[in-house]
Design a protein around this motif. Structure first.
Motif, PDB file in Angstrom:
ATOM      1  N   SER A  80       0.827  -1.206   0.000  1.00 44.82           N
ATOM      2  CA  SER A  80       0.000   0.000   0.000  1.00 44.82           C
ATOM      3  C   SER A  80       0.861   1.257   0.000  1.00 44.82           C
ATOM      4  O   SER A  80       1.999   1.240   0.490  1.00 44.82           O
ATOM      5  CB  SER A  80      -0.905   0.028   1.243  1.00 44.82           C
TER       6      SER A  80
ATOM      7  N   ARG B 121      -9.698  -1.097  -4.996  1.00 44.52           N
ATOM      8  CA  ARG B 121      -8.344  -1.132  -4.426  1.00 44.52           C
ATOM      9  C   ARG B 121      -7.875   0.248  -3.990  1.00 44.52           C
ATOM     10  O   ARG B 121      -7.145   0.370  -3.005  1.00 44.52           O
ATOM     11  CB  ARG B 121      -7.350  -1.698  -5.443  1.00 44.52           C
TER      12      ARG B 121
ATOM     13  N   ASN C 249      -4.208   0.425  -2.214  1.00 44.16           N
ATOM     14  CA  ASN C 249      -4.010  -0.877  -1.591  1.00 44.16           C
ATOM     15  C   ASN C 249      -3.919  -1.968  -2.652  1.00 44.16           C
ATOM     16  O   ASN C 249      -4.296  -1.758  -3.804  1.00 44.16           O
ATOM     17  CB  ASN C 249      -5.159  -1.189  -0.633  1.00 44.16           C
ATOM     18  N   SER C 250      -3.422  -3.102  -2.242  1.00 42.63           N
ATOM     19  CA  SER C 250      -3.302  -4.251  -3.153  1.00 42.63           C
ATOM     20  C   SER C 250      -2.648  -3.857  -4.467  1.00 42.63           C
ATOM     21  O   SER C 250      -3.119  -4.190  -5.553  1.00 42.63           O
ATOM     22  CB  SER C 250      -4.691  -4.858  -3.420  1.00 42.63           C
TER      23      SER C 250
ATOM     24  N   LYS D 125      -0.399  -3.496  -7.713  1.00 46.12           N
ATOM     25  CA  LYS D 125       0.059  -4.445  -8.723  1.00 46.12           C
ATOM     26  C   LYS D 125       1.178  -3.810  -9.541  1.00 46.12           C
ATOM     27  O   LYS D 125       1.249  -2.581  -9.641  1.00 46.12           O
ATOM     28  CB  LYS D 125      -1.100  -4.818  -9.653  1.00 46.12           C
TER      29      LYS D 125
END
Length: 118
Positions: free
Chosen positions: A15, A64, A81-82, A84
Motif C-alpha cells: 500500500s 483497491r 491498496n493491493s 500491482k
C-alpha cells in the motif's frame, strides 16, 4: 500551486498513500483528481472527487484505491491498496476551481513516481 508527495517503491500487494496540497489565492476547489502516466502511453484518470465528495474511479483501480479530500486543507489523498506491477506510473494530481479573483484555474502537480516491484 499543487504539491504532491507519497510516491515510492512498494512490493506487489502493498500500500501507498499519496497526498496533494493546493496553495495560493484560491477561493474554491471544485474537482480534484489523480491521473497516471507510463512512458509511451496517454495519461489516464485514476480517480476524481467533487467538493461534495462524489467519486469516480478507473475500472482498473476500483475496489483497491480510495480517493478522499480535506476541503479545509485544500488537500486530496489517494490510498492505494493491493498494488500491482501494472500500477507503476507517474501519478499527478489535478485541481479545478476559482481563484480569489474569480478566475477559473486548472492546476497540475509535479508528479510522483510509484513503482510496484518485488
Amino acid at each position: 500551486q499543487l504539491q504532491a508527495s507519497g510516491g515510492g517503491l512498494v512490493q506487489p500487494g502493498g500500500s501507498l498513500r499519496l497526498s496533494c496540497a493546493a496553495s495560493g489565492t484560491i477561493i474554491v476547489i471544485n474537482n480534484m483528481g489523480w491521473y497516471r502516466q507510463v512512458p509511451g502511453k496517454q495519461r489516464e484518470l485514476v480517480a476524481r472527487i467533487t467538493r461534495a465528495g462524489s467519486t469516480n474511479y478507473a475500472d482498473s483501480v476500483r475496489g483497491r484505491f480510495t480517493i478522499s479530500r480535506d476541503n479545509a486543507k485544500d488537500t486530496v489523498y489517494l490510498q492505494m491498496n493491493s498494488l500491482k506491477p501494472e500500477d507503476t506510473a507517474v501519478y499527478s494530481c489535478n485541481a479545478v476551481g476559482l481563484t480569489s479573483g474569480l478566475a477559473p484555474f486548472d492546476y497540475w502537480g509535479q508528479g510522483t513516481l510509484v513503482t510496484v516491484s518485488s
